[in-house]
Design a protein around this motif. Structure first.
Motif, PDB file in Angstrom:
ATOM      1  N   ILE A   8      -4.004  -8.065   1.959  1.00 49.22           N
ATOM      2  CA  ILE A   8      -4.976  -8.793   2.390  1.00 49.22           C
ATOM      3  C   ILE A   8      -4.486 -10.226   3.171  1.00 49.22           C
ATOM      4  CG2 ILE A   8      -7.142 -10.257   2.052  1.00 49.22           C
ATOM      5  CD1 ILE A   8      -7.633  -8.333  -0.550  1.00 49.22           C
ATOM      6  N   ILE A   9      -4.897 -10.277   4.259  1.00 48.29           N
ATOM      7  CA  ILE A   9      -4.452 -11.474   5.086  1.00 48.29           C
ATOM      8  C   ILE A   9      -5.798 -12.494   5.000  1.00 48.29           C
ATOM      9  CG2 ILE A   9      -3.649 -12.459   7.242  1.00 48.29           C
ATOM     10  CD1 ILE A   9      -2.809  -9.613   7.936  1.00 48.29           C
ATOM     11  N   ILE A  10      -5.293 -13.534   4.452  1.00 43.59           N
ATOM     12  CA  ILE A  10      -6.378 -14.813   4.626  1.00 43.59           C
ATOM     13  C   ILE A  10      -5.891 -15.792   5.559  1.00 43.59           C
ATOM     14  CG2 ILE A  10      -7.618 -16.505   3.242  1.00 43.59           C
ATOM     15  CD1 ILE A  10      -7.342 -14.705   0.955  1.00 43.59           C
ATOM     16  N   VAL A  11      -6.532 -15.940   6.718  1.00 44.98           N
ATOM     17  CA  VAL A  11      -5.878 -16.720   7.558  1.00 44.98           C
ATOM     18  C   VAL A  11      -6.675 -18.226   7.457  1.00 44.98           C
ATOM     19  CG1 VAL A  11      -5.479 -17.156  10.176  1.00 44.98           C
ATOM     20  CG2 VAL A  11      -5.224 -14.961   9.163  1.00 44.98           C
ATOM     21  N   ALA A  12      -5.810 -19.324   7.395  1.00 43.19           N
ATOM     22  CA  ALA A  12      -6.591 -20.581   7.217  1.00 43.19           C
ATOM     23  C   ALA A  12      -6.322 -21.413   8.301  1.00 43.19           C
ATOM     24  CB  ALA A  12      -6.031 -21.379   5.927  1.00 43.19           C
ATOM     25  N   SER A  13      -7.328 -21.681   9.027  1.00 41.39           N
ATOM     26  CA  SER A  13      -7.398 -22.422  10.374  1.00 41.39           C
ATOM     27  C   SER A  13      -8.034 -23.649  10.354  1.00 41.39           C
ATOM     28  CB  SER A  13      -7.694 -21.538  11.707  1.00 41.39           C
ATOM     29  OG  SER A  13      -7.324 -22.003  12.826  1.00 41.39           O
ATOM     30  N   GLY A  14      -7.662 -25.025   9.880  1.00 42.88           N
ATOM     31  CA  GLY A  14      -8.405 -25.984   9.827  1.00 42.88           C
ATOM     32  C   GLY A  14      -9.661 -25.653   8.991  1.00 42.88           C
ATOM     33  N   SER A 247     -10.414 -27.250  16.250  1.00 47.10           N
ATOM     34  CA  SER A 247     -10.877 -28.003  17.527  1.00 47.10           C
ATOM     35  C   SER A 247     -10.126 -27.861  18.703  1.00 47.10           C
ATOM     36  CB  SER A 247     -11.210 -29.456  16.942  1.00 47.10           C
ATOM     37  OG  SER A 247      -9.687 -29.990  16.816  1.00 47.10           O
ATOM     38  N   CYS A 248     -10.296 -28.555  19.662  1.00 44.33           N
ATOM     39  CA  CYS A 248      -9.394 -28.463  20.965  1.00 44.33           C
ATOM     40  C   CYS A 248      -7.899 -29.312  20.626  1.00 44.33           C
ATOM     41  CB  CYS A 248      -9.963 -29.341  21.859  1.00 44.33           C
ATOM     42  SG  CYS A 248     -11.642 -28.445  22.231  1.00 44.33           S
ATOM     43  N   SER A 249      -7.699 -29.986  19.362  1.00 40.87           N
ATOM     44  CA  SER A 249      -6.691 -30.687  19.642  1.00 40.87           C
ATOM     45  C   SER A 249      -5.650 -30.466  18.321  1.00 40.87           C
ATOM     46  CB  SER A 249      -6.744 -32.286  19.711  1.00 40.87           C
ATOM     47  OG  SER A 249      -7.608 -32.586  18.963  1.00 40.87           O
ATOM     48  N   ASN A 250      -6.357 -29.875  16.972  1.00 35.04           N
ATOM     49  CA  ASN A 250      -5.747 -29.719  15.848  1.00 35.04           C
ATOM     50  C   ASN A 250      -4.610 -28.544  16.043  1.00 35.04           C
ATOM     51  OD1 ASN A 250      -7.470 -31.739  15.039  1.00 35.04           O
ATOM     52  ND2 ASN A 250      -8.665 -30.518  13.613  1.00 35.04           N
ATOM     53  N   ASN A 251      -3.744 -28.758  15.188  1.00 34.71           N
ATOM     54  CA  ASN A 251      -2.569 -27.947  15.104  1.00 34.71           C
ATOM     55  C   ASN A 251      -3.038 -27.344  13.824  1.00 34.71           C
ATOM     56  OD1 ASN A 251      -1.248 -28.864  17.410  1.00 34.71           O
ATOM     57  ND2 ASN A 251       0.112 -30.085  16.425  1.00 34.71           N
ATOM     58  N   THR A 252      -3.589 -26.238  13.677  1.00 32.84           N
ATOM     59  CA  THR A 252      -4.176 -25.683  12.613  1.00 32.84           C
ATOM     60  C   THR A 252      -4.264 -24.281  12.806  1.00 32.84           C
ATOM     61  OG1 THR A 252      -6.465 -25.818  13.228  1.00 32.84           O
ATOM     62  CG2 THR A 252      -5.781 -27.634  11.934  1.00 32.84           C
ATOM     63  N   GLY A 253      -3.902 -23.742  13.713  1.00 30.69           N
ATOM     64  CA  GLY A 253      -3.527 -22.288  14.034  1.00 30.69           C
ATOM     65  C   GLY A 253      -2.573 -21.663  12.861  1.00 30.69           C
ATOM     66  N   GLU A 254      -3.012 -20.200  12.888  1.00 31.53           N
ATOM     67  CA  GLU A 254      -2.042 -19.411  12.249  1.00 31.53           C
ATOM     68  C   GLU A 254      -1.689 -18.158  12.756  1.00 31.53           C
ATOM     69  OE1 GLU A 254      -3.916 -18.965   8.457  1.00 31.53           O
ATOM     70  OE2 GLU A 254      -3.410 -21.014   7.678  1.00 31.53           O
ATOM     71  N   ILE A 255      -0.455 -17.430  12.475  1.00 29.24           N
ATOM     72  CA  ILE A 255      -0.140 -16.106  13.207  1.00 29.24           C
ATOM     73  C   ILE A 255       0.575 -15.237  11.970  1.00 29.24           C
ATOM     74  CG2 ILE A 255       1.542 -14.945  14.684  1.00 29.24           C
ATOM     75  CD1 ILE A 255       1.172 -17.223  16.740  1.00 29.24           C
ATOM     76  N   ASP A 256       0.177 -14.248  11.787  1.00 28.10           N
ATOM     77  CA  ASP A 256       0.699 -13.079  10.626  1.00 28.10           C
ATOM     78  C   ASP A 256       1.482 -12.235  11.770  1.00 28.10           C
ATOM     79  OD1 ASP A 256      -0.132 -14.178   8.599  1.00 28.10           O
ATOM     80  OD2 ASP A 256      -1.796 -12.843   8.398  1.00 28.10           O
ATOM     81  N   VAL A 257       2.853 -11.990  11.460  1.00 27.97           N
ATOM     82  CA  VAL A 257       3.738 -11.091  11.869  1.00 27.97           C
ATOM     83  C   VAL A 257       4.039  -9.933  11.002  1.00 27.97           C
ATOM     84  CG1 VAL A 257       5.919 -10.656  13.345  1.00 27.97           C
ATOM     85  CG2 VAL A 257       4.763 -12.720  13.363  1.00 27.97           C
ATOM     86  N   THR A 289       2.217 -21.335  10.051  1.00 32.53           N
ATOM     87  CA  THR A 289       0.835 -21.973   9.988  1.00 32.53           C
ATOM     88  C   THR A 289       1.145 -23.358  10.595  1.00 32.53           C
ATOM     89  OG1 THR A 289       1.596 -23.070   7.864  1.00 32.53           O
ATOM     90  CG2 THR A 289       0.431 -21.186   7.807  1.00 32.53           C
ATOM     91  N   ASN A 290       0.204 -24.090  10.952  1.00 34.90           N
ATOM     92  CA  ASN A 290       0.220 -25.245  11.255  1.00 34.90           C
ATOM     93  C   ASN A 290       0.808 -25.544  12.930  1.00 34.90           C
ATOM     94  OD1 ASN A 290      -0.487 -26.502   9.002  1.00 34.90           O
ATOM     95  ND2 ASN A 290       1.517 -26.701   8.415  1.00 34.90           N
ATOM     96  N   ILE A 315      -6.172 -19.077  19.911  1.00 31.79           N
ATOM     97  CA  ILE A 315      -7.182 -19.797  20.617  1.00 31.79           C
ATOM     98  C   ILE A 315      -7.735 -21.326  20.153  1.00 31.79           C
ATOM     99  CG2 ILE A 315      -9.713 -19.443  21.539  1.00 31.79           C
ATOM    100  CD1 ILE A 315      -9.064 -16.499  21.456  1.00 31.79           C
ATOM    101  N   SER A 316      -7.885 -22.160  20.938  1.00 35.83           N
ATOM    102  CA  SER A 316      -8.535 -23.386  20.610  1.00 35.83           C
ATOM    103  C   SER A 316     -10.267 -23.316  20.723  1.00 35.83           C
ATOM    104  CB  SER A 316      -8.026 -24.626  21.425  1.00 35.83           C
ATOM    105  OG  SER A 316      -8.466 -25.841  20.814  1.00 35.83           O
ATOM    106  N   TYR A 317     -10.797 -23.282  19.446  1.00 34.90           N
ATOM    107  CA  TYR A 317     -12.198 -23.027  19.699  1.00 34.90           C
ATOM    108  C   TYR A 317     -12.968 -24.595  19.984  1.00 34.90           C
ATOM    109  CZ  TYR A 317     -17.093 -21.690  18.529  1.00 34.90           C
ATOM    110  OH  TYR A 317     -18.278 -21.449  18.504  1.00 34.90           O
TER     111      TYR A 317
END
Length: 998
Positions: A8-14, A247-257, A289-290, A315-317
């Motif tokens: 299971i992947i739980i992606v936390a993005s801000g 948000s448009c500026s927070n570095n809260t994105g995550e990537i699973d490889v 992360t981050n 994507i910056s939402y």
């Protein structure tokens, strides 16, 4: 095939989260469904307050605003909804912490991108006191869903004979289907000629909402809802999954490889330099992360040193702000416009008014008067919508009037115009127009005031010039005894004959007398021939009848000398009196020399109103009486045996009981001895026999509404088997009786010689007559006026409204219940709406030479005209060209077209995304693999500075990682391939990147 790992992947993005469950396989064909739709404006609820007290601290109060889900989008790795909760606390002690239970915790109260559901929110202040509440996030529209069936697996890795079918449900039909991630849609849900691979499958409903299969997990065909294509030649691949920033500026994105194929164990990287092993105890992938928004490459390296690269976007939402500016349409013209202004989000923007066709121009022209749905979509696919209105420039006119004074022709009308195009002209006869806005020296009456602007457009209004001297006098006749026998007579003057009169302000009649009225206050309206009216209010009083108290003197021992005195109260003099139930009346209220017995005393006044009472006059000295004849009663019943009732009497029954009445319920002899105050006694005996007979009832007298069926059904107190039941129509044996006319009805039930009869009086009163017409179908924008007006009635429509009429502006079933004096009639009508046909041919497409394409323009109740003159809803395409169709129904015509081109699909390429020139004989040379014949071929490879490091014109010669016998460093290189297809003669070009790993 045996799965390697489930995880299971739980992606936390801000402030945003999504969950994806993936099942890893060496070889797979996995069916994804992406939900990729336009945003619909969120419905913002009013703030809701929640409070909690805690000890001596100030209580915390919460203001909650909810935005219901109206849209979602798919970023290639998960589904995100646009529901949100905003919590603003007050009281307590800052700072606060905000926790959405089973979701996430943060330091602010705004929780965006929520799916529909119930959420428990807990707010805690700096002192540790907290308040919690349950908040519901709804969905504005029903969401569609999709599944698949009829799966046919490809026969081999390189064959194109696989197929499957998508099955839609829910949402709003019709459905449209896509297997390329929403790039192209078709009305056909069967997809054939498929190779092994991953297909991003999308369903779109009529509202533009999309659905996907397995938003939180992937499935295989060997189990329920699982799609798996066998494969023994799947390449080693990096699977890269991205989230979104908060948000448009927070570095809260995550990537699973992650990795598919290859040889475990694996290492993972996003820069090609720093590698990490599998996480959570599995070898399947690593989470980075981050991260800020942007385009990323994910690297997977297996145990052999082979490297695979995948690309994804974070994507910056950002919520899109939307505003609009409108230009009014000229009168009865379609030249209005709406210009949309978008803020926030990620440019460039696309704009649409139908949710389907997007344009780069933010202005929509050629619009008629109306309200339009305006939507904006940014570069990330995020959308927002608003309503914009185009108004008209048609002229409007209003007026004020001055009454005429008693036929002096001094009335006037003053007009005021606005909108339209000046100068204005005015008329009160529709023929003669003048520039002045005042009309004087008018007699009382009704005038049609018309304004005409400079373009000839007109507007009218009705103006009544009243005569202020119409007179109305009323005379009344009061009611008597509470009856409906009052009346009002009206007399009008100073108006223009003939006159009409109304007692309800709506219905006018020429008769000036209103009869059969009850007591009360009435407002009578008079109207003369010019439409002038005069109101007057009058009260009808009631003269009530008399009441009376009765006193008596008992008869003597010789049964003579008794008297009755009637003491009257109220009534209209003169009064008269009777002691024989009204057979004889006298002016004297005392009646003497009466024998003992029962009397009915009646008091009558001058209006004929009467009051009656029943009196029993005692007899002395011997209380002679009879208990009645021997009696047979039904089993289960009882007989009340009564002796004369007097306070001075004493009684002795056969069982020594001493009441004046005896309730007998068994067979036998019953006797009583009655002794009066003088010691005189009298005895009598009665024999009681019981016979079994059930008791039944037909109910109380009743009143039935005309047109309503009414059945009389006896209710028995005991079993009725073997009884003979006879109705008043002489028919025996019916279990019930259908009443169809007013009257007295009875039923007699008998068993041997014992019979029981009950009767009921049924009266009828009229039911209202109502009609709404037949079921009908309208075009979009049309309305239907439903009129259920009926005199002296009340109304209840399907939506709870109570007006006599109802205007339909949307599809549905419309019904009304009309009640008149307690009788009601219900009718209904079904209204359907249709609009111009919806046509969605496939987008411009490229086919293989041997492929056929079916264009489907089918729409219910429509006609068709294709570019070649054919008129069927389906068109078979077998050669390149532009194909157009026009579809027409009763509401209009829709056009669409599709450009079809053909190519050589047999020319397949596989270009590795990495190689390891370390001399081990495995993956030492970068060389594309293909199944094509070339008339020319050239491959070039460049390093990161644009330097050409390798070139080859032979398809069998690849790059060994050297430049002029010098080993090139580890890194990413760009390759470019140009060739001419021998079959088609086309010049082709392909490019990409390859990673050199040492």
């Amino acid at each position: 095939m045996t799965p390697v790992k489930n995880y299971i992947i739980i992606v936390a993005s801000g402030a945003n989260r999504f969950i994806t469950k993936r099942t890893k396989y060496c070889c797979k064909f996995i069916l994804f469904l992406a939900f990729l739709s336009n945003f619909i404006p969120s419905a913002l609820g009013s703030p809701v307050l929640f409070t909690e007290n805690s000890g001596t601290f100030a209580s915390i109060t919460l203001s909650v605003t909810v935005s219901n889900v109206s849209s979602n989008f798919f970023n290639g790795s998960g589904v995100f909804y646009n529901g949100s909760i905003n919590i603003v606390p007050s009281g307590g002690t800052a700072p606060y912490s905000f926790n959405l239970v089973n979701w996430y915790q943060q330091s602010n109260g705004y929780f965006p991108m929520l799916p529909p559901g119930a959420y428990t929110a807990i707010v805690t202040d700096a002192n540790g006191q907290s308040v919690d509440t349950v908040i519901n996030v709804g969905s504005l529209y029903p969401l569609p869903s999709v599944n698949f069936s009829n799966v046919v697996l490809p026969s081999s890795c390189n064959s194109a004979d696989g197929s499957f079918m998508l099955i839609g449900s829910g949402g709003t039909a019709p459905y449209y289907y896509s297997i390329d991630g929403g790039v192209t849609f078709t009305t056909t849900n069967l997809f054939t000629n498929l190779r092994q691979g991953n297909y991003v499958c999308i369903l779109k409903d009529a509202n533009g909402l999309l659905a996907e299969i397995g938003t939180s997990y992937q499935l295989l065909i060997n189990y329920p809802n699982i799609l798996f294509f066998n494969c023994n030649c799947c390449p080693f691949m990096a699977d890269v999954v991205a989230g979104v920033t908060s948000s448009c500026s927070n570095n809260t994105g995550e990537i699973d490889v992650n990795a598919t194929g290859g040889t475990a164990p694996f290492l993972f990287s996003i820069d090609g330099v720093n590698y990490y092993p599998g996480y959570y105890g599995y070898a399947g992938g690593w989470r980075f992360t981050n991260l800020p928004a942007g385009l990323y490459q994910g690297y997977a390296k297996d145990a052999t040193g082979a490297v695979s690269i995948g690309t994804t976007a974070i994507i910056s939402y950002c919520n899109i702000g939307i505003a609009w500016v409108g230009v009014d349409a000229s009168c009865k013209q379609s030249n209005g416009s709406l210009t949309v202004h978008a803020t926030n989000g990620t440019p460039p923007y696309l704009f649409t008014m139908d949710g389907i066709h997007y344009q780069t121009d933010s202005t929509f022209s050629g619009l008629s008067v109306g309200t339009y749905s305006l939507s904006v979509k940014d570069a990330n696919g995020v959308t927002n919508s608003s309503k914009g209105t185009v108004f008209d420039k048609c002229p409007k006119v209003t007026a004020t009037e001055t009454d005429e004074t008693c036929g002096q022709k001094n009335g006037s009308i003053t007009a005021t115009g606005y909108k339209g195009t000046i100068p204005y002209q005015f008329s009160i006869d529709g023929i003669n127009f003048q520039p002045g806005n005042m009309f004087t020296r008018l007699v009382s009456g009704i005038y049609k005031l018309t304004l005409r602007d400079a373009n000839g457009f007109m507007d009218s209004t009705m103006v009544t010039v009243k005569n202020n001297c119409l007179q109305l006098s009323l005379s009344t006749t009061n009611t008597t005894c509470g009856n409906s026998n009052g009346s009002i007579n009206a007399l009008s003057s100073n108006g223009t004959v003939p006159y009409q009169y109304s007692i309800d302000g709506l219905n006018f009649v020429p008769n000036n007398a209103f009869n059969n009225l009850v007591a009360g206050t009435y407002t009578l309206t008079a109207r003369d021939a010019n439409g002038l009216i005069k109101d007057s209010t009058v009260t009808i009083s009631d003269a009530p009848g008399p009441q009376a108290n009765i006193s008596t003197t008992p008869a003597s021992c010789t049964n003579t000398g008794g008297s009755i005195t009637i003491n009257a109260l109220g009534g209209t003099a003169p009064l008269s009196f009777s002691a024989d139930d009204g057979n004889s009346f006298y002016s004297n209220n005392v009646f003497n020399n009466l024998d003992s017995g029962q009397y009915i005393a009646v008091t009558k006044d001058a209006n004929g109103c009467s009051f009656s009472d029943t009196i029993r006059l005692a007899a002395l000295p011997t209380p002679r009486f009879s208990l009645g004849n021997d009696t047979i009663i039904c089993m289960g019943q009882s007989l009340l045996i009564s002796a004369p009732d007097s306070p001075s009497y004493s009684y002795q029954w056969q069982d020594n009981s001493n009441g004046h009445e005896y309730l007998a319920s068994a067979n036998g002899l019953y006797s009583v001895k009655v002794t009066n105050g003088y010691g005189c006694s009298y005895s009598d005996t009665i024999k009681l026999s019981l016979h079994p007979l059930p008791v039944f009832s037909l109910g109380n007298d009743t009143t039935v509404c005309n047109g309503h069926a009414y059945y009389l059904t006896p209710k028995f107190n005991s079993p009725s088997n073997g009884l003979v039941n006879t109705w008043s129509d002489g028919i025996t044996g019916k279990p019930s009786f259908l009443v169809s006319a007013p009257g007295l009805y009875w039923m007699q039930s008998s068993d041997g010689g014992c019979a029981f009869r009950d009767s009921i009086t049924v009266s009828y009163k009229p039911s209202p007559t109502v009609g709404l017409g037949n079921d009908t179908t309208l075009c979009d924008g049309q309305t239907l006026f439903l009129n259920a007006s009926n005199n002296n009635s009340t109304y209840l429509w399907q939506d709870g409204s109570t007006s006599p009429s109802f205007t339909v502006s949307g599809p549905g079933a419309y019904s009304v219940k009309v009640d008149e004096n307690g009788c009601d009639t219900s009718v209904s009508v079904v209204v359907k709406y249709i609009d111009k046909p919806i046509v969605n041919l496939v987008k411009d497409t490229l086919l293989c030479f041997t492929q056929l394409l079916t264009l489907d323009a089918g729409y219910p109740n429509s006609t068709y005209l294709w570019q070649d003159g054919s008129t069927q809803p389906i068109f078979k395409v077998s050669q390149a060209g532009t194909y157009t169709v026009q579809v027409t129904d009763v509401c209009g015509t829709t056009f669409d077209s599709s450009l079809v081109a053909y190519e050589n699909c047999a020319c397949n390429f596989y270009v590795p995304n990495g190689f390891t020139p370390n001399g081990d004989g495995v993956n030492d040379v970068f060389l594309p693999k293909f199944q094509c014949l070339f008339s020319s071929y050239l491959m070039k490879i460049y390093n990161r500075w644009g330097q050409l490091v390798f070139a080859s014109s032979r398809p069998d010669i690849g790059w060994d990682g050297n430049l002029a016998s010098q080993r090139q460093p580890t890194g990413t290189y760009v390759w470019e391939l140009t060739y001419k297809d021998s079959l088609t003669g086309k010049d082709m070009r392909k490019s990409g990147t390859v990673v050199l790993v040492r």
